[in-house]
Design an enzyme around this catalytic site. Structure first.
Site, PDB file in Angstrom:
ATOM      1  N   HIS A  17      57.934 -29.754  69.691  1.00 44.12           N
ATOM      2  CA  HIS A  17      56.960 -28.666  69.835  1.00 44.12           C
ATOM      3  C   HIS A  17      55.808 -29.086  70.754  1.00 44.12           C
ATOM      4  O   HIS A  17      55.492 -28.388  71.725  1.00 44.12           O
ATOM      5  CB  HIS A  17      56.448 -28.291  68.438  1.00 44.12           C
ATOM      6  CG  HIS A  17      55.383 -27.226  68.421  1.00 44.12           C
ATOM      7  ND1 HIS A  17      55.650 -25.928  68.062  1.00 44.12           N
ATOM      8  CD2 HIS A  17      54.050 -27.288  68.722  1.00 44.12           C
ATOM      9  CE1 HIS A  17      54.521 -25.234  68.139  1.00 44.12           C
ATOM     10  NE2 HIS A  17      53.538 -26.030  68.538  1.00 44.12           N
ATOM     11  N   GLU A  18      55.213 -30.223  70.481  1.00 38.70           N
ATOM     12  CA  GLU A  18      54.044 -30.654  71.263  1.00 38.70           C
ATOM     13  C   GLU A  18      54.415 -31.021  72.695  1.00 38.70           C
ATOM     14  O   GLU A  18      53.673 -30.732  73.633  1.00 38.70           O
ATOM     15  CB  GLU A  18      53.334 -31.823  70.571  1.00 38.70           C
ATOM     16  CG  GLU A  18      52.813 -31.511  69.168  1.00 38.70           C
ATOM     17  CD  GLU A  18      51.866 -30.315  69.080  1.00 38.70           C
ATOM     18  OE1 GLU A  18      51.264 -29.941  70.108  1.00 38.70           O
ATOM     19  OE2 GLU A  18      51.749 -29.753  67.986  1.00 38.70           O
ATOM     20  N   HIS A  21      54.588 -27.899  74.715  1.00 44.94           N
ATOM     21  CA  HIS A  21      53.273 -27.459  75.209  1.00 44.94           C
ATOM     22  C   HIS A  21      52.946 -28.202  76.500  1.00 44.94           C
ATOM     23  O   HIS A  21      52.517 -27.599  77.485  1.00 44.94           O
ATOM     24  CB  HIS A  21      52.173 -27.759  74.178  1.00 44.94           C
ATOM     25  CG  HIS A  21      52.072 -26.778  73.058  1.00 44.94           C
ATOM     26  ND1 HIS A  21      52.007 -25.424  73.230  1.00 44.94           N
ATOM     27  CD2 HIS A  21      52.001 -26.974  71.711  1.00 44.94           C
ATOM     28  CE1 HIS A  21      51.893 -24.824  72.062  1.00 44.94           C
ATOM     29  NE2 HIS A  21      51.894 -25.750  71.115  1.00 44.94           N
TER      30      HIS A  21
HETATM   31 ZN   LIG Z   1      51.622 -25.695  69.051  1.00 41.91          ZN
END
Ligand SMILES: [Zn+2]
Length: 109
Positions: A17-18, A21
Site C-alpha cells: 500500500h505505502e 503511494h
Molecule cells: Zn494510504
C-alpha cells in the site's frame, strides 16, 4: 507491518500500500465523495469511505446506485491484509507512467 500488534494488518501488505503511494497512487476512497474525481483512476469503483477490516457480508457498497461494489480487494483501500488481492489495470498503468516520469533514470547527486 509484520510483528505489529494488529494481526489482521500485520502480514506485510501495508508495505505494498505505502509503496504504491510512492509510485503515484491515491486511496480508492480519495475525496470521500461521489461527486469528486476520487483517485483519478477511471477503472476503480467510486467509494465514499475507507474499508475497515474485511466486510464479507453484506458486501460493502457505498454507492448502490452505481454498477460496482466498493473495491475492498484493492491495495489502495484500508482493508485487512487477507482481503487484499491486487490493483486495477489503470492503477498499474499510472504506476508505470509515474515511474517513468519521476523515478527511472534519476540518479541522486
Ligand atoms: Zn494510504
Amino acid at each position: 507491518m509484520p510483528g505489529g500488534g494488529e494481526l489482521s494488518y500485520a502480514q506485510g501488505m501495508a508495505a505494498v500500500h505505502e509503496t504504491s503511494h510512492w509510485m503515484g497512487l491515491l486511496h480508492t476512497f480519495e475525496g470521500d465523495s461521489c461527486t469528486s474525481d476520487g483517485d483519478f483512476i477511471a477503472d476503480t469503483p467510486q467509494q465514499s469511505v475507507s474499508t475497515d477490516q474485511y466486510p464479507r457480508s453484506p458486501a460493502k457498497d457505498t454507492y448502490p446506485d452505481q454498477p460496482r461494489l466498493d473495491p475492498i480487494y484493492n491495495y489502495m483501500d484500508y482493508s485487512t491484509d487477507e482481503c487484499y488481492e491486487g490493483f486495477m489495470p489503470m492503477q498499474h498503468q499510472r504506476m508505470m507512467e509515474m515511474w517513468a516520469m519521476h523515478r527511472a533514470g534519476h540518479v541522486a547527486a
